[in-house]
Write an enzyme that holds these catalytic residues in place. Structure first.
Site, PDB file in Angstrom:
ATOM      1  N   ARG A 127      -6.595  12.814   0.058  1.00  0.00           N
ATOM      2  CA  ARG A 127      -5.509  12.627   1.013  1.00  0.00           C
ATOM      3  C   ARG A 127      -4.170  12.912   0.342  1.00  0.00           C
ATOM      4  O   ARG A 127      -3.787  12.245  -0.606  1.00  0.00           O
ATOM      5  CB  ARG A 127      -5.511  11.193   1.536  1.00  0.00           C
TER       6      ARG A 127
ATOM      7  N   TYR B  69      -0.039  11.404  -3.445  1.00  0.00           N
ATOM      8  CA  TYR B  69      -0.801  10.345  -4.098  1.00  0.00           C
ATOM      9  C   TYR B  69      -1.470  10.765  -5.399  1.00  0.00           C
ATOM     10  O   TYR B  69      -2.059   9.943  -6.088  1.00  0.00           O
ATOM     11  CB  TYR B  69      -1.859   9.797  -3.134  1.00  0.00           C
TER      12      TYR B  69
ATOM     13  N   ASN C 128      -2.965  -3.854  -3.244  1.00  0.00           N
ATOM     14  CA  ASN C 128      -2.298  -2.671  -2.685  1.00  0.00           C
ATOM     15  C   ASN C 128      -2.674  -2.663  -1.214  1.00  0.00           C
ATOM     16  O   ASN C 128      -3.751  -2.210  -0.838  1.00  0.00           O
ATOM     17  CB  ASN C 128      -2.751  -1.383  -3.369  1.00  0.00           C
TER      18      ASN C 128
ATOM     19  N   ALA D 198      -1.018   0.794   4.215  1.00  0.00           N
ATOM     20  CA  ALA D 198      -0.109   0.734   5.364  1.00  0.00           C
ATOM     21  C   ALA D 198       0.075  -0.682   5.901  1.00  0.00           C
ATOM     22  O   ALA D 198       1.056  -0.950   6.599  1.00  0.00           O
ATOM     23  CB  ALA D 198      -0.610   1.658   6.474  1.00  0.00           C
TER      24      ALA D 198
ATOM     25  N   HIS E  45       3.468  -2.826   5.600  1.00  0.00           N
ATOM     26  CA  HIS E  45       4.616  -2.785   6.501  1.00  0.00           C
ATOM     27  C   HIS E  45       4.407  -3.585   7.781  1.00  0.00           C
ATOM     28  O   HIS E  45       5.326  -3.689   8.591  1.00  0.00           O
ATOM     29  CB  HIS E  45       4.934  -1.329   6.849  1.00  0.00           C
TER      30      HIS E  45
ATOM     31  N   ASP F 247       0.461 -14.191   4.920  1.00  0.00           N
ATOM     32  CA  ASP F 247       0.070 -15.605   4.993  1.00  0.00           C
ATOM     33  C   ASP F 247      -1.089 -15.914   4.057  1.00  0.00           C
ATOM     34  O   ASP F 247      -1.110 -16.963   3.402  1.00  0.00           O
ATOM     35  CB  ASP F 247      -0.317 -15.989   6.422  1.00  0.00           C
TER      36      ASP F 247
ATOM     37  N   GLU G  66       1.877  -7.104  -6.040  1.00  0.00           N
ATOM     38  CA  GLU G  66       1.679  -6.002  -5.094  1.00  0.00           C
ATOM     39  C   GLU G  66       1.933  -4.697  -5.835  1.00  0.00           C
ATOM     40  O   GLU G  66       2.942  -4.567  -6.529  1.00  0.00           O
ATOM     41  CB  GLU G  66       2.630  -6.140  -3.910  1.00  0.00           C
TER      42      GLU G  66
ATOM     43  N   HIS H  72       1.851  -0.320  -5.614  1.00  0.00           N
ATOM     44  CA  HIS H  72       1.790   0.917  -4.825  1.00  0.00           C
ATOM     45  C   HIS H  72       1.866   2.099  -5.773  1.00  0.00           C
ATOM     46  O   HIS H  72       2.699   2.112  -6.692  1.00  0.00           O
ATOM     47  CB  HIS H  72       2.941   0.979  -3.817  1.00  0.00           C
TER      48      HIS H  72
ATOM     49  N   ARG I   3      10.167   7.156   0.157  1.00  0.00           N
ATOM     50  CA  ARG I   3       9.282   7.689   1.189  1.00  0.00           C
ATOM     51  C   ARG I   3       9.965   7.592   2.559  1.00  0.00           C
ATOM     52  O   ARG I   3      11.163   7.372   2.663  1.00  0.00           O
ATOM     53  CB  ARG I   3       7.955   6.908   1.187  1.00  0.00           C
TER      54      ARG I   3
END
Length: 143
Positions: free
Chosen positions: A18, A23, A74, A77, A80, A87, A98, A100, A107
């Site tokens: 992809r 990436y 990670n 999508a 966002h 939670d 986190e 990425h 981006r």
């Protein structure tokens, strides 16, 4: 021995195929192998999961709360949009980083906001696979 849960979110199974110009050419299998090598070097026990389904990621996280000493996430999508993942991370009480592969703030506009990052102790963005290895090193030393 510290135990670290690693969660890869939606579409990370497509790494290497992809948008390689965005990436990179590394596959998820290659990435996981790098993570495993670094975990062994740091004497960490790890479990790695990938899912394209928000609910499955939540179930994995919930199911490993008593096992994990820390987490690397990670969210793909879901970064966002997933207040449910926020939670779950926050509610786990586990130090979470986190990560990425790409630089979120370079981006598209909709990718510049993470709703999950405020539940984490740190955010690593834009360092490619090295971001995961840095997160492992951080969690290895975090008390």
């Amino acid at each position: 021995m510290k135990r670290i849960l690693i969660l890869h979110g939606p579409n990370l199974n497509l790494l290497g195929r992809r948008e390689p110009e965005v990436y990179g050419s590394i596959t998820l299998e290659d990435l996981n192998h790098l993570i495993e090598q670094e975990a062994n070097r740091l004497s960490l026990e790890i479990k790695i999961y990938q899912s394209n389904y928000e609910g499955e990621l939540l179930d994995i996280l919930h199911g490993h709360q008593n096992w994990a000493d820390g987490m690397i996430v990670n969210p793909g999508a879901l970064t966002h949009s997933s207040y449910a993942l926020y939670d779950a991370i926050k509610g786990s009480g586990k130090p979470t980083v986190e990560v990425h592969l790409t630089h979120l703030f370079q981006r598209e506009e909709f990718r510049t906001r993470s709703v999950t990052a405020p539940a984490c102790v740190g955010l690593i963005t834009g360092l490619g696979p090295q971001g995961y290895l840095l997160a492992l090193r951080f969690l290895a030393g975090h008390s």
